[in-house]
Design an enzyme around this catalytic site. Structure first.
Site, PDB file in Angstrom:
ATOM      1  N   SER A  85       0.834  -1.203   0.000  1.00  0.00           N
ATOM      2  CA  SER A  85       0.000   0.000   0.000  1.00  0.00           C
ATOM      3  C   SER A  85       0.868   1.252   0.000  1.00  0.00           C
ATOM      4  CB  SER A  85      -0.965  -0.049   1.196  1.00  0.00           C
ATOM      5  OG  SER A  85      -1.895   0.998   1.139  1.00  0.00           O
ATOM      6  N   HIS A 195      -7.952   0.236  -1.001  1.00  0.00           N
ATOM      7  CA  HIS A 195      -7.771  -0.795  -2.024  1.00  0.00           C
ATOM      8  C   HIS A 195      -9.077  -1.425  -2.487  1.00  0.00           C
ATOM      9  CE1 HIS A 195      -3.665  -0.018  -1.268  1.00  0.00           C
ATOM     10  NE2 HIS A 195      -3.778  -0.371  -0.005  1.00  0.00           N
TER      11      HIS A 195
END
Length: 311
Positions: A85, A195
């Site tokens: 991430s 996400h």
């Protein structure tokens, strides 16, 4: 082959920037970040500050780059870099694809967009013990039964899946997963639904911002988030960073690719050791070291020894 791993949001703990150490490269990194962001970055790791997505994400980037620079001063340079991430930004700095100052500003923009889109009421949950296929079936069933959609955010390992959604949807899904045989279902210290398609508009805005950010082709290996594959061009890294907030992180795929490319020693940047634990569990024949678990005067020699043993 040496690989660096950079953790994502959820790894943060109070005081993690203060615990980085006193090496000159670390202090230089803190000073540079303070100048770029126009604030004392050592205020970013207080308990109150960690409620802010902006503080957490910029702090994680700073910690990752500080570790990478301090180890570079000890003659250690990774041949592969990957970050989960927001950790992907430190990985991109590590491989030379983006300057630290530009990464700081882009991460701040990213975090602001995410925080503005979902200031409260959303987050992530970690599910252990079920496969991605089993998770997806449960998510589809919940969406049909309760109109409470959750999304697969991260596939960290074959049976370690992170879900994104609203607080109510995640709480319901945790109960559903445990009833279906999950070993654990735990909310994470993340206040945005990372996400997944809930962040599509924010990702589009960051893509627009990133068009003016200078990128270069990586000078060492960079493994992307979306596809879990090595990326070789400036545009590919730019796209990976700008859009990863709306796409599932294929972390286990990225880890597997690094193994296939020859990585033998993995070093996880501060804070935490979640990524180290995944390496040890999934690939026990490799060496995995969490930088935050060793004092720096022992860290660099330990890495050197592991590399010599692997060779």
């Amino acid at each position: 082959m040496l690989a660096y791993l950079f953790p994502g949001q959820g790894a943060q703990t109070e005081g993690f920037l203060h615990r980085l150490g006193t090496q000159p490269a670390i202090q230089t990194t803190l000073d540079e970040a303070s100048a770029v962001l126009n604030l004392d970055v050592l205020t970013l790791d207080t308990q109150a500050a960690l409620d802010s997505t902006v503080a957490v994400q910029t702090g994680l980037l700073i910690a990752g780059v500080a570790m990478q620079r301090a180890l570079a001063a000890e003659g250690l340079a990774p041949e592969l870099s990957a970050g989960l991430s927001v950790g992907a930004y430190a990985a991109a700095v590590s491989c030379g694809a983006i300057d630290f100052a530009d990464a700081l500003l882009m991460v701040r923009k990213r975090a602001e967009l995410m925080e503005t889109a979902y200031p409260r009421g959303y987050g992530l949950s970690a599910i252990a013990g079920l496969t991605e296929h089993e998770i997806e079936k449960l998510a589809d069933a919940q969406a049909r039964d309760a109109a409470a959609r959750v999304y697969v955010g991260n596939v960290n390992a074959p049976r370690q899946i992170v879900m994104a959604g609203s607080d109510a949807a995640l709480d319901a899904f945790n109960a559903r997963a445990l009833a279906a045989g999950a070993r654990k279902a735990t909310r994470l210290a993340v206040s945005v639904p990372s996400h997944c398609e809930l962040l599509a508009a924010a990702a589009d805005a960051l893509t627009d911002y990133a068009r003016s950010v200078p990128f270069r082709a990586p000078s060492s290996g960079y493994i992307g988030n979306r596809g879990g594959r090595a990326l070789h061009t400036a545009d590919a890294v730019r796209d990976d960073l700008a859009t990863n907030m709306r796409h599932t992180v294929r972390w286990f795929d990225a880890l597997t690719v690094m193994i296939e490319m020859g990585a033998k020693v993995f070093v996880e940047a501060p804070p935490g050791q979640v990524l180290t634990d995944i390496v040890r569990e999934q690939y026990p024949d490799t060496a995995a070291i969490a930088a935050s678990t060793l004092p720096f005067e022992r860290l660099a020699p330990t890495i050197h020894r592991r590399l010599e043993s692997a060779a």
